[in-house]
Design an enzyme around this catalytic site. Structure first.
Site, PDB file in Angstrom:
ATOM      1  CE  LYS A 120     -26.629  48.558  22.806  1.00 13.75           C
ATOM      2  NZ  LYS A 120     -24.809  49.066  22.397  1.00 13.75           N
ATOM      3  CB  THR A 156     -20.085  40.670  17.710  1.00 15.24           C
ATOM      4  OG1 THR A 156     -19.850  39.452  18.319  1.00 15.24           O
ATOM      5  CG2 THR A 156     -21.198  38.960  16.443  1.00 15.24           C
ATOM      6  N   GLY A 181     -16.654  44.577  19.482  1.00 14.48           N
ATOM      7  CA  GLY A 181     -17.025  46.039  19.375  1.00 14.48           C
ATOM      8  C   GLY A 181     -18.330  46.896  18.701  1.00 14.48           C
ATOM      9  CB  THR A 182     -21.448  45.087  18.232  1.00 13.00           C
ATOM     10  OG1 THR A 182     -22.082  44.076  18.905  1.00 13.00           O
ATOM     11  CG2 THR A 182     -21.068  43.718  17.048  1.00 13.00           C
ATOM     12  N   GLY A 183     -21.768  48.109  20.268  1.00 14.88           N
ATOM     13  CA  GLY A 183     -21.769  48.719  20.538  1.00 14.88           C
ATOM     14  C   GLY A 183     -21.349  49.875  20.302  1.00 14.88           C
ATOM     15  CB  CYS A 184     -17.920  50.541  19.933  1.00 18.31           C
ATOM     16  SG  CYS A 184     -17.020  49.946  22.135  1.00 18.31           S
TER      17      CYS A 184
END
Length: 268
Positions: free
Chosen positions: A172, A204, A206-209
């Site tokens: 990412k 933003t 929690g975007t990776g989860c």
């Protein structure tokens, strides 16, 4: 109905971890199950405390699910200690479904979520089981041991990480600058770029989860890996676009933006 399992930590603020994963699963039309690996005291301002769930209880949760319910895909998030990683690896080593590993190492506010001795265990025991690993740039820098500061260095980093017996790597690129938010998938010896408009948004959390959970959901539904990543990338971008203020810090992305938008239109 497809069934997707998240193995991750609990976010008391509701924006990341298993809470984000279960919201994502529901939004994308799959049934979500959870194995909790750690409990965090967390809000929009940061992480105040972390307590691991015992490896024995993690194992009991996994055994309970696999002994009764069909699992169509697995997403692994926060796994902070060595013994827990070993338990998870033993339970999943005969699992024949897509496994998405999001190597959660540091919270957005800087709190270290992976114990020092657990990094090697994650690399040696979980990476080889993963269908796809989804690090961000700071995480892959820790994993390969050198900085990544450009698209070309992203290419090299994904190739380097793939040498750790990883099937596929999605790096990412949100930490790089530029008008586009570029993610890079390396699979079967080829690179695939996924670009979306870079949104100037504060909320933003929690975007990776959310991204890794969305990929797991789409794979469970039968999409190819590249289509799953593309769909998840679009979903997360819109969730960021519709993110909202919560508390006094960084608010969450909006996992149910499509449903809320439809209800708003219907009710007004």
């Amino acid at each position: 109905m497809k069934h997707v399992l998240t193995i991750a930590g609990s976010d008391s603020g509701g924006g990341a971890g298993i809470q984000a994963d279960l919201k994502t699963f529901s939004a994308l039309g799959v049934y979500g199950m959870s194995v909790i690996t750690a409990i965090t005291a967390q809000n929009t301002l940061g992480v105040q405390a972390v307590e691991d769930v015992s490896p024995a209880l993690v194992e009991a949760q996994l055994t309970s699910i696999f002994s009764d319910i069909r699992v169509d895909a697995v997403k692994i998030g926060m796994v902070s200690n060595q013994e827990t990683i070993h338990v998870i690896a033993q339970q999943l080593k005969h699992c024949r479904v897509p496994i998405i590993l999001d190597p959660v190492m540091v919270a957005k506010g800087g709190h270290d979520l992976l114990q020092t001795d657990a990094k090697q265990a994650l690399m040696e025991e979980l990476l080889p089981l993963a269908t796809l690993v989804t690090p961000n740039i700071p995480e892959i820098e820790r994993m390969i041991g050198y900085p990544v500061q450009s698209i070309e260095e992203m290419r090299q980093a994904t190739i380097e990480l793939s040498k750790q017996r990883v099937d596929s790597v999605l790096l990412k690129g949100g930490h790089l600058e530029g008008q586009q938010a570029t993610d890079l998938l390396y699979t079967q010896g080829q690179h695939h770029f996924f670009e979306q408009e870079r949104l100037d948004r504060l909320h933003t959390h929690g975007t990776g989860c959310t991204l890794s959970a969305a990929i797991a959901a789409r794979l469970a539904l039968g999409d190819s890996l590249t289509d799953s990543v593309a769909h998840a990338k679009r979903y997360v971008t819109e969730a960021i676009r519709h993110g909202f203020a919560l508390g006094h810090g960084i608010g969450p992305t909006h996992h149910f933006y499509e449903f809320w938008r439809e209800n708003h239109v219907t009710n007004h």
